[in-house]
Design a protein around this motif. Structure first.
Motif, mmCIF file in Angstrom:
data_model
loop_
_atom_site.group_PDB
_atom_site.id
_atom_site.type_symbol
_atom_site.label_atom_id
_atom_site.label_comp_id
_atom_site.label_asym_id
_atom_site.label_seq_id
_atom_site.Cartn_x
_atom_site.Cartn_y
_atom_site.Cartn_z
ATOM 1 N N TYR A 56 0.832 -1.210 0.000
ATOM 2 C CA TYR A 56 0.000 0.000 0.000
ATOM 3 C C TYR A 56 0.865 1.258 0.000
ATOM 4 C CZ TYR A 56 -4.255 -2.697 1.039
ATOM 5 O OH TYR A 56 -5.317 -3.556 1.002
ATOM 6 N N ASP A 102 -8.629 9.081 -0.913
ATOM 7 C CA ASP A 102 -9.512 7.906 -0.867
ATOM 8 C C ASP A 102 -8.695 6.613 -0.793
ATOM 9 O OD1 ASP A 102 -11.716 9.553 -0.970
ATOM 10 O OD2 ASP A 102 -12.159 9.164 -3.093
ATOM 11 N N ASP A 105 -7.241 6.268 2.722
ATOM 12 C CA ASP A 105 -8.285 5.892 3.688
ATOM 13 C C ASP A 105 -8.711 4.440 3.516
ATOM 14 O OD1 ASP A 105 -8.153 8.487 4.620
ATOM 15 O OD2 ASP A 105 -10.015 9.136 3.659
ATOM 16 N N ASN A 106 -8.904 4.021 2.281
ATOM 17 C CA ASN A 106 -9.294 2.629 2.018
ATOM 18 C C ASN A 106 -8.194 1.651 2.416
ATOM 19 O OD1 ASN A 106 -11.878 3.205 1.062
ATOM 20 N ND2 ASN A 106 -11.169 3.451 -1.042
ATOM 21 N N GLN A 108 -5.975 2.075 4.767
ATOM 22 C CA GLN A 108 -5.963 1.989 6.233
ATOM 23 C C GLN A 108 -7.090 1.092 6.732
ATOM 24 O OE1 GLN A 108 -6.138 6.117 7.423
ATOM 25 N NE2 GLN A 108 -3.913 6.325 7.471
ATOM 26 N N LYS A 109 -8.272 1.243 6.159
ATOM 27 C CA LYS A 109 -9.410 0.413 6.565
ATOM 28 C C LYS A 109 -9.147 -1.059 6.246
ATOM 29 C CE LYS A 109 -12.929 3.973 6.051
ATOM 30 N NZ LYS A 109 -14.011 4.494 5.210
ATOM 31 N N GLU A 110 -8.620 -1.312 5.059
ATOM 32 C CA GLU A 110 -8.330 -2.693 4.672
ATOM 33 C C GLU A 110 -7.260 -3.313 5.571
ATOM 34 O OE1 GLU A 110 -7.559 -3.134 0.464
ATOM 35 O OE2 GLU A 110 -9.350 -1.978 -0.041
ATOM 36 N N GLN A 112 -6.670 -2.483 8.711
ATOM 37 C CA GLN A 112 -7.300 -2.730 10.009
ATOM 38 C C GLN A 112 -8.176 -3.975 9.957
ATOM 39 O OE1 GLN A 112 -9.301 0.994 10.713
ATOM 40 N NE2 GLN A 112 -7.518 1.924 11.691
ATOM 41 N N THR A 113 -8.925 -4.133 8.879
ATOM 42 C CA THR A 113 -9.773 -5.313 8.723
ATOM 43 C C THR A 113 -8.930 -6.571 8.643
ATOM 44 O OG1 THR A 113 -11.464 -4.010 7.582
ATOM 45 C CG2 THR A 113 -11.544 -6.385 7.275
ATOM 46 N N SER A 116 -7.491 -7.420 12.022
ATOM 47 C CA SER A 116 -8.530 -8.014 12.869
ATOM 48 C C SER A 116 -8.797 -9.462 12.474
ATOM 49 C CB SER A 116 -9.809 -7.192 12.763
ATOM 50 O OG SER A 116 -10.837 -7.775 13.502
#
Length: 166
Positions: A56, A102, A105-106, A108-110, A112-113, A116
């Motif tokens: 990323y 965008d 942000d995406n 970072q979300k990916e 984190q997911t 998890s």
């Protein structure tokens, strides 16, 4: 009346005695952070996350470099091209900015997911091992060492590591 007093005193002693028995629950502590930090599955998970993060980061850096190159080029040429071209270029630069934000942000979300998804099964395995070892050793409560101001009871961290195979 004397029998009533005797009954009340007996009841109070019974209640007091049961509280003393309850106060002596067997407790232990475990350092979950140490286990997670040294667990081979967690080390592999961290490597996967670092690799994904590097991917990323590389893509993000490429996008930012392209954006900065176009911005520099457009600023240099702004005086020599017409207003319509400058307006089009300005819109293009704004669109690129939005795509970069965008993407970041995406990503970072990916991340984190993914973290998890990877860490949850490992944590569940550690929790199950702590419960297994705690029950096998006869403990009623096992506390995480983090945040304990006094950890005077048995430490079962080594036993949990052994149960997990490392």
């Amino acid at each position: 009346m004397k029998q009533f007093k005797t009954l009340v005193i007996a009841a109070m002693m019974l209640v007091g005695g049961s509280q003393a028995i309850n106060a002596q629950a067997k407790t232990a502590h475990v350092d979950v952070s140490e286990i997670m930090a040294k667990m081979p599955a967690m080390l592999d998970a961290q490597k996967q996350l670092e690799k994904l993060s590097a991917t990323y980061d590389t893509e993000y850096k490429t996008m930012v470099d392209e954006y900065q190159g176009k911005l520099k080029k457009y600023e240099q040429e702004a005086a020599t091209v017409g207003d319509a071209a400058n307006e089009t270029r300005s819109k293009e630069v704004q669109d690129m900015q939005k795509r970069i934000v965008d993407y970041r942000d995406n990503a970072q979300k990916e991340l984190q997911t993914k973290e998890s998804d990877i860490v949850k099964p490992i944590m569940d395995k550690v929790k199950a091992s702590i419960q297994k070892v705690g029950k096998a050793k006869g403990f009623q409560y096992v506390f995480n060492s983090e945040g304990l101001l006094l950890a005077d009871g048995p430490n079962i961290t080594a036993d949990v590591k052994k149960d997990l195979g490392f």
